[in-house]
Design a protein around this motif. Structure first.
Motif, mmCIF file in Angstrom:
data_model
loop_
_atom_site.group_PDB
_atom_site.id
_atom_site.type_symbol
_atom_site.label_atom_id
_atom_site.label_comp_id
_atom_site.label_asym_id
_atom_site.label_seq_id
_atom_site.Cartn_x
_atom_site.Cartn_y
_atom_site.Cartn_z
ATOM 1 N N LEU A 271 -66.473 13.124 29.702
ATOM 2 C CA LEU A 271 -65.045 12.923 29.922
ATOM 3 C C LEU A 271 -64.782 11.838 30.962
ATOM 4 N N THR A 272 -65.505 11.861 32.074
ATOM 5 C CA THR A 272 -65.219 10.886 33.129
ATOM 6 C C THR A 272 -65.551 9.457 32.701
ATOM 7 N N MET A 273 -66.566 9.296 31.848
ATOM 8 C CA MET A 273 -66.912 7.967 31.361
ATOM 9 C C MET A 273 -66.110 7.604 30.115
ATOM 10 N N GLY A 274 -65.839 8.591 29.263
ATOM 11 C CA GLY A 274 -65.088 8.309 28.039
ATOM 12 C C GLY A 274 -63.624 8.034 28.300
ATOM 13 N N ILE A 275 -63.050 8.708 29.309
ATOM 14 C CA ILE A 275 -61.671 8.484 29.720
ATOM 15 C C ILE A 275 -61.724 8.209 31.211
ATOM 16 N N LEU A 276 -61.855 6.972 31.565
ATOM 17 C CA LEU A 276 -62.212 6.563 32.917
ATOM 18 C C LEU A 276 -61.505 7.400 33.969
ATOM 19 N N SER A 277 -62.270 8.244 34.636
ATOM 20 C CA SER A 277 -61.719 9.173 35.615
ATOM 21 C C SER A 277 -62.798 9.525 36.618
ATOM 22 N N THR A 278 -62.387 10.223 37.676
ATOM 23 C CA THR A 278 -63.316 10.518 38.767
ATOM 24 C C THR A 278 -63.693 11.978 38.867
ATOM 25 N N LYS A 279 -62.854 12.868 38.315
ATOM 26 C CA LYS A 279 -63.141 14.289 38.436
ATOM 27 C C LYS A 279 -62.517 15.061 37.290
ATOM 28 N N VAL A 280 -63.161 16.182 36.926
ATOM 29 C CA VAL A 280 -62.718 17.006 35.807
ATOM 30 C C VAL A 280 -62.319 18.389 36.309
ATOM 31 N N HIS A 281 -61.168 18.860 35.864
ATOM 32 C CA HIS A 281 -60.721 20.225 36.149
ATOM 33 C C HIS A 281 -60.355 20.875 34.816
ATOM 34 N N SER A 282 -60.894 22.057 34.579
ATOM 35 C CA SER A 282 -60.682 22.697 33.278
ATOM 36 C C SER A 282 -59.940 24.023 33.414
ATOM 37 N N GLN A 283 -59.150 24.329 32.379
ATOM 38 C CA GLN A 283 -58.510 25.638 32.213
ATOM 39 C C GLN A 283 -57.657 26.052 33.415
ATOM 40 N N LEU A 284 -56.863 25.112 33.940
ATOM 41 C CA LEU A 284 -55.958 25.445 35.043
ATOM 42 C C LEU A 284 -54.648 26.000 34.478
ATOM 43 N N ILE A 285 -54.247 27.160 34.956
ATOM 44 C CA ILE A 285 -53.029 27.804 34.473
ATOM 45 C C ILE A 285 -51.815 27.227 35.189
ATOM 46 N N CYS A 286 -50.807 26.876 34.408
ATOM 47 C CA CYS A 286 -49.573 26.305 34.949
ATOM 48 C C CYS A 286 -48.447 27.333 34.808
ATOM 49 N N GLU A 287 -47.902 27.767 35.925
ATOM 50 C CA GLU A 287 -46.819 28.746 35.932
ATOM 51 C C GLU A 287 -45.478 28.035 36.132
ATOM 52 N N TRP A 288 -44.497 28.391 35.312
ATOM 53 C CA TRP A 288 -43.162 27.793 35.410
ATOM 54 C C TRP A 288 -42.451 28.352 36.642
ATOM 55 N N GLN A 289 -41.746 27.469 37.356
ATOM 56 C CA GLN A 289 -41.096 27.865 38.603
ATOM 57 C C GLN A 289 -39.573 27.992 38.480
ATOM 58 N N SER A 290 -38.953 27.182 37.655
ATOM 59 C CA SER A 290 -37.491 27.171 37.582
ATOM 60 C C SER A 290 -36.940 27.991 36.431
ATOM 61 N N VAL A 291 -37.751 28.213 35.414
ATOM 62 C CA VAL A 291 -37.333 28.972 34.242
ATOM 63 C C VAL A 291 -38.402 29.997 33.915
ATOM 64 N N LYS A 292 -38.032 30.974 33.126
ATOM 65 C CA LYS A 292 -38.979 32.003 32.729
ATOM 66 C C LYS A 292 -39.562 31.647 31.368
ATOM 67 N N ARG A 293 -40.790 31.166 31.362
ATOM 68 C CA ARG A 293 -41.480 30.786 30.126
ATOM 69 C C ARG A 293 -42.936 31.211 30.232
ATOM 70 N N ASN A 294 -43.577 31.273 29.104
ATOM 71 C CA ASN A 294 -45.005 31.623 29.092
ATOM 72 C C ASN A 294 -45.826 30.542 29.802
ATOM 73 N N ASN A 295 -46.819 30.970 30.552
ATOM 74 C CA ASN A 295 -47.706 30.017 31.209
ATOM 75 C C ASN A 295 -48.379 29.109 30.187
ATOM 76 N N ILE A 296 -48.709 27.915 30.615
ATOM 77 C CA ILE A 296 -49.446 26.989 29.755
ATOM 78 C C ILE A 296 -50.796 26.697 30.399
ATOM 79 N N GLN A 297 -51.748 26.240 29.579
ATOM 80 C CA GLN A 297 -53.112 26.009 30.078
ATOM 81 C C GLN A 297 -53.750 24.877 29.285
ATOM 82 N N PRO A 298 -53.529 23.633 29.713
ATOM 83 C CA PRO A 298 -54.188 22.504 29.049
ATOM 84 C C PRO A 298 -55.712 22.633 29.140
ATOM 85 N N ASP A 299 -56.412 21.976 28.225
ATOM 86 C CA ASP A 299 -57.876 22.051 28.247
ATOM 87 C C ASP A 299 -58.449 21.441 29.519
#
Length: 416
Positions: A271-299
């Motif tokens: 990933l870091t070489m294929g999509i030029l980047s410096t660090k990888v973070h996986s499966q981080l859960i994103c919680e909505w703060q202003s509205v009530k919606r289901n959490n999302i979790q990008p790869d």
């Protein structure tokens, strides 16, 4: 060190048989190997750890041999005092098929000859595809020079020579069918000579010789498992690319299998070489703060050189439909591709809210602002038309990469 008699008569009843096999091997091979390593602790970090730190053992019982396959990590820093072993066993003693092919799971054939070859008494780094497997590896651009190997091309299968001890270390076998590439990796496999005694209609006894195995105790303690040279970055990384290619070449591979492979520290360079980047973070859960919606979790979140993170989402390499539909001058992405893009749109919506971005940065220490969304999907031939490039221009913060784009982008950097 003198070892006891290693030939033993084993009953046919399956439970007693497996228990007897394990106890006998433990007494005559594993325990002496363990004790030898304790007396020579400098060898612990280099010997093949899977011989004692087994994740799983598979026992195959054939007409002329008993085979033991070791599955586990190749190296360890210390020996465990207690070793719990998970065992699976298969009884092919009544089978009229080839034990080697029963274990590998592939039927080998050759246009050169219809006979099978005797498997050498010792094989290391064997790469042995069927003809269909070879064609698929070529199609997938499998990198041949990445492997220190003994290669078989248009070769027939093997048989195990009766009465001989045979060992296979770090071998890879390939086949292909309508579902794509099939891979069989043998890390360590020992064939022990076997004789069937007092054979009756329902029961018989077998005699297994462990004498050759026990003679390898000192040798195995000093043996260093064949791993890519760590000091050679190219040859250390290209085999991992091959493992990824094997995954994407099999239509039975799931999305979680792909992402789990890429999130392993030793594979994150893809990933870091294929999509030029410096660090990888996986499966981080994103919680909505202003509205009530289901959490999302990008790869994945990839930290780019500018310090901000972008989002990567993986779909399967095998697409169910054409990527582009519609009449001339009215082309558009298929419903399948549009559904994948729509799934990533919620990630954009999430980070458009400053409250979400602030919470995310405080939670994970990552800055995300107007993130670009990378969608990894399909193979290069799925997007062969130039039309898709025109269509994707309408999606300013989405970039579609095929799995071939990703792997080729990494490999090409090794040759710069």
């Amino acid at each position: 060190m003198k070892h006891p008699n290693t030939d033993k008569i084993l009953p046919k009843e399956e439970t007693n048989l497996v228990l007897s096999i394990m106890n006998t091997i433990s007494k005559n091979y594993w325990n002496p190997l363990y004790k030898y390593l304790l007396l020579n602790p400098e060898l612990i970090k280099t010997f093949p750890a899977l011989l004692l730190e087994q994740e799983h053992i598979v026992i195959y019982i054939g007409k002329t041999h008993l085979a033991i396959e070791y599955i586990g990590k190749e190296m360890t820093n210390e020996l465990s005092e207690e070793r719990g072993i998970q065992v699976t066993h298969y009884d092919f003693s009544d089978s009229k098929t080839n034990l080697f092919e029963d274990i590998i799971g592939f039927k080998f054939n050759s246009t050169a000859t219809n006979v099978t070859f005797p498997l050498p008494s010792y094989s290391e780094d064997l790469v042995y595809p069927t003809n269909k497997g070879m064609d698929k590896l070529i199609e997938l651009k499998w990198n041949w020079i990445a492997q220190n190997s003994i290669m078989g091309i248009n070769s027939p299968g093997f048989h195990i020579k009766k009465g001989e001890f045979t060992r296979v270390v770090n071998a890879r076998f390939f086949d292909a069918d309508d579902n794509g590439l099939k891979t069989r990796h043998i890390k360590w496999l020992d064939f022990l000579p076997l004789e069937i005694l007092n054979e009756k209609e329902k029961t018989h006894e077998i005699k297994v010789s462990l004498s050759e195995l026990t003679s390898h105790i000192i040798h195995d303690a000093h043996f260093i498992y064949p791993m890519p040279a760590k000091e050679n970055y190219k040859f250390n990384k290209l085999p991992q690319i091959n493992r990824f290619i094997e995954l994407i070449g099999n239509n039975d591979t799931s999305e979680p299998q792909l992402t789990k492979f890429l999130e392993q520290p030793e594979n994150q360079f893809i990933l870091t070489m294929g999509i030029l980047s410096t660090k990888v973070h996986s499966q981080l859960i994103c919680e909505w703060q202003s509205v009530k919606r289901n959490n999302i979790q990008p790869d994945f979140f990839l930290v780019r050189p500018n310090g901000f993170a972008d989002i990567v989402e993986f779909k399967l390499p095998d697409l169910k439909t054409k990527t582009i539909v519609g009449k001339s001058n009215r082309e558009t992405f298929s419903a399948e591709i549009n559904a994948y893009i729509s799934q990533t749109r919620v990630y954009k919506e999430y980070f458009e809210d400053p409250n979400n971005s602030k919470w995310f940065e405080e939670k994970y220490g990552l800055k995300v602002k107007y993130p670009k969304r990378f969608l990894i999907v399909g193979r290069r031939w799925d997007f062969s038309s130039d039309e898709w490039k025109k269509i994707i221009d309408d999606y300013k913060d989405v970039e579609i990469l095929t799995f071939d784009d990703l792997t080729d982008g990494v490999v090409s950097q090794f040759y710069m």
